[in-house]
Design an enzyme around this catalytic site. Sequence first.
Site, PDB file in Angstrom:
ATOM      1  N   TYR A   1      -1.632  -0.606  10.525  1.00 39.65           N
ATOM      2  CA  TYR A   1      -1.834  -0.980   9.118  1.00 39.65           C
ATOM      3  C   TYR A   1      -0.541  -0.734   8.338  1.00 39.65           C
ATOM      4  O   TYR A   1      -0.082  -1.598   7.578  1.00 39.65           O
ATOM      5  CB  TYR A   1      -2.994  -0.160   8.527  1.00 39.65           C
ATOM      6  N   SER A  23       0.869  -1.192   0.000  1.00 38.15           N
ATOM      7  CA  SER A  23       0.000   0.000   0.000  1.00 38.15           C
ATOM      8  C   SER A  23       0.897   1.232   0.000  1.00 38.15           C
ATOM      9  O   SER A  23       2.088   1.140   0.349  1.00 38.15           O
ATOM     10  CB  SER A  23      -0.850  -0.016   1.277  1.00 38.15           C
TER      11      SER A  23
HETATM   12  N1  LIG Z   1      -8.515  -0.229  -1.504  1.00 42.18           N
HETATM   13  C1  LIG Z   1      -7.476   0.488  -1.188  1.00 42.18           C
HETATM   14  O1  LIG Z   1      -7.513   1.722  -1.131  1.00 42.18           O
HETATM   15  C2  LIG Z   1      -6.161  -0.198  -0.939  1.00 42.18           C
HETATM   16  C3  LIG Z   1      -5.003   0.576  -0.956  1.00 42.18           C
HETATM   17  C4  LIG Z   1      -3.798  -0.035  -0.697  1.00 42.18           C
HETATM   18  C5  LIG Z   1      -3.746  -1.388  -0.468  1.00 42.18           C
HETATM   19  N2  LIG Z   1      -4.889  -2.123  -0.436  1.00 42.18           N
HETATM   20  C6  LIG Z   1      -4.781  -3.550  -0.161  1.00 42.18           C
HETATM   21  O2  LIG Z   1      -5.464  -4.261  -1.166  1.00 42.18           O
HETATM   22  C7  LIG Z   1      -5.856  -5.535  -0.655  1.00 42.18           C
HETATM   23  C8  LIG Z   1      -7.307  -5.818  -1.043  1.00 42.18           C
HETATM   24  O3  LIG Z   1      -8.138  -4.871  -0.419  1.00 42.18           O
HETATM   25  P1  LIG Z   1      -9.487  -4.322  -1.057  1.00 42.18           P
HETATM   26  O4  LIG Z   1      -9.318  -2.871  -1.229  1.00 42.18           O
HETATM   27  O5  LIG Z   1      -9.903  -5.141  -2.218  1.00 42.18           O
HETATM   28  O6  LIG Z   1     -10.437  -4.542   0.220  1.00 42.18           O
HETATM   29  P2  LIG Z   1     -11.807  -5.310   0.403  1.00 42.18           P
HETATM   30  O7  LIG Z   1     -12.753  -4.883  -0.665  1.00 42.18           O
HETATM   31  O8  LIG Z   1     -12.207  -5.105   1.826  1.00 42.18           O
HETATM   32  O9  LIG Z   1     -11.365  -6.809   0.188  1.00 42.18           O
HETATM   33  C9  LIG Z   1     -10.593  -7.486   1.133  1.00 42.18           C
HETATM   34  C10 LIG Z   1     -10.497  -8.914   0.685  1.00 42.18           C
HETATM   35  O10 LIG Z   1      -9.712  -9.618   1.656  1.00 42.18           O
HETATM   36  C11 LIG Z   1     -10.418 -10.783   1.997  1.00 42.18           C
HETATM   37  N3  LIG Z   1     -10.119 -11.206   3.368  1.00 42.18           N
HETATM   38  C12 LIG Z   1     -10.188 -10.491   4.494  1.00 42.18           C
HETATM   39  N4  LIG Z   1      -9.881 -11.260   5.563  1.00 42.18           N
HETATM   40  C13 LIG Z   1      -9.627 -12.494   5.060  1.00 42.18           C
HETATM   41  C14 LIG Z   1      -9.272 -13.740   5.624  1.00 42.18           C
HETATM   42  N5  LIG Z   1      -9.104 -13.899   6.955  1.00 42.18           N
HETATM   43  N6  LIG Z   1      -9.102 -14.800   4.796  1.00 42.18           N
HETATM   44  C15 LIG Z   1      -9.274 -14.676   3.474  1.00 42.18           C
HETATM   45  N7  LIG Z   1      -9.586 -13.533   2.868  1.00 42.18           N
HETATM   46  C16 LIG Z   1      -9.777 -12.460   3.661  1.00 42.18           C
HETATM   47  C17 LIG Z   1     -11.895 -10.453   1.853  1.00 42.18           C
HETATM   48  O11 LIG Z   1     -12.632 -11.639   1.582  1.00 42.18           O
HETATM   49  P3  LIG Z   1     -13.632 -12.357   2.619  1.00 42.18           P
HETATM   50  O12 LIG Z   1     -14.200 -11.298   3.520  1.00 42.18           O
HETATM   51  O13 LIG Z   1     -14.650 -12.996   1.715  1.00 42.18           O
HETATM   52  O14 LIG Z   1     -12.786 -13.360   3.337  1.00 42.18           O
HETATM   53  C18 LIG Z   1     -11.861  -9.593   0.609  1.00 42.18           C
HETATM   54  O15 LIG Z   1     -11.921 -10.385  -0.547  1.00 42.18           O
HETATM   55  C19 LIG Z   1      -5.609  -5.478   0.861  1.00 42.18           C
HETATM   56  O16 LIG Z   1      -4.398  -6.143   1.146  1.00 42.18           O
HETATM   57  C20 LIG Z   1      -5.460  -3.984   1.124  1.00 42.18           C
HETATM   58  O17 LIG Z   1      -4.693  -3.725   2.265  1.00 42.18           O
HETATM   59  C21 LIG Z   1      -6.096  -1.549  -0.693  1.00 42.18           C
END
Ligand SMILES: NC(=O)c1ccc[n+]([C@@H]2O[C@H](COP(=O)([O-])OP(=O)(O)OC[C@H]3O[C@@H](n4cnc5c(N)ncnc54)[C@H](OP(=O)(O)O)[C@@H]3O)[C@@H](O)[C@H]2O)c1
Length: 248
Positions: A156, A143
Site C-alpha cells: 500500500y 496517504s
Molecule cells: N480513509 C483513510 O484513512 C485514508 C487515508 C489515506 C489515504 N486514503 C485514500 O483515500 C482514497 C479514498 O479512500 P476512502 O477512505 O474513501 O475508502 P473507501 O471508503 O473504501 O472508498 C474507496 C473508493 O474507491 C472506489 N474504488 C475502489 N476500487 C475501484 C475501482 N476499481 N474503480 C473505481 N472505483 C474504485 C470505491 O468505489 P466502488 O467500490 O463503488 O468502485 C470507493 O468509492 C483512497 O485512495 C485511499 O487510499 C484514505
Amino acid sequence: MTEGIRDKIVVVTGASSRLGEATARLLSAHGATVVLGARRADRLESLAKEFEGHGGKALAVTTDVTRREQVKALVDSAMHTYGRIDVMINNAGLMPQAPLERLKNDEWDRMIDVNVKGVLYGIAAALPHMQRQKAGHFINVSSVAGHRVGPGFAVYAATKYAVRALSEGLRQEVKPYNIRTTVISPGAVATELPDFVTYPDASKRIRTFYEQVAVPADSFARAVAFAMSQPPEVDVNEILYRPTRQEL
Ligand SMILES: NC(=O)c1ccc[n+]([C@@H]2O[C@H](COP(=O)([O-])OP(=O)(O)OC[C@H]3O[C@@H](n4cnc5c(N)ncnc54)[C@H](OP(=O)(O)O)[C@@H]3O)[C@@H](O)[C@H]2O)c1
C-alpha cells in the site's frame, strides 16, 4: 471558500464512498458541478439525485478505474455534457494489508491496478483536455503511507509513494499549460477501507486503530476545497494531515 469552486466542472473517482463522497458533497454545496465515478452505480445515482435536489448539477458515470477506456469515458462524459474539465480528483483506492511473507499476490495486483494505474488512467484521460484548455487542476490522493512505511503495509505504501512521485513529475511537466497539481496525504479518516483487509491480525489492528483515532471524511473534503479555492496563480502542491491523536 466558494471562490474557485463555484461553476467548476469536477470529476471525482471513488465518489461512491467516504472521501470521494464527502468531497463531492462539499464541492456541490459550494456550487461545483460534479461528475461522479466509481463501480457502485446505485450509490452514484442517489448522490447525483441528492445534489440535484439541492439545485446542483451532477452526473453519475459507472467507472472501474482499472479499465483505461472507462476512465476515458468518465472524463469524456464531463467534456460532452459540460464542455470542459476543471479538476480531476484521482481518489479511488484500496488498502488491503498483510505482511509480504503472506504472499497476497492478488491483493498486490489489485492495489497496483487501482491505486497506481487508476491514477495514471485519470491523468491520461484528463491531461489532453486540460492542455487544450490551458487550465486545469489534478488532485491526486496519496496517504501518510506515502510518506512512512510500516510492517504490513509495504505494498500500500509503495502505491502511495508512487502517487506522490507521479504527482511531482506531473507538476514539473505541466508548467507550460497552466495546470495545477495537488497531492493530498491524509492520515486515518473514517472509511470503508478496513473492511477490505483480509489478513485477520492486520484487520483487527487497523479496525481498533481507526476506531480510536480516525477523523471524519469532511476533513479531506476541506483540504480539497482549500487547494481549489486558491487564486489561479497559487498551486498548492502537497497537503499532509493527520488526526491530532495519530502518532505514526
Ligand atoms: N480513509 C483513510 O484513512 C485514508 C487515508 C489515506 C489515504 N486514503 C485514500 O483515500 C482514497 C479514498 O479512500 P476512502 O477512505 O474513501 O475508502 P473507501 O471508503 O473504501 O472508498 C474507496 C473508493 O474507491 C472506489 N474504488 C475502489 N476500487 C475501484 C475501482 N476499481 N474503480 C473505481 N472505483 C474504485 C470505491 O468505489 P466502488 O467500490 O463503488 O468502485 C470507493 O468509492 C483512497 O485512495 C485511499 O487510499 C484514505
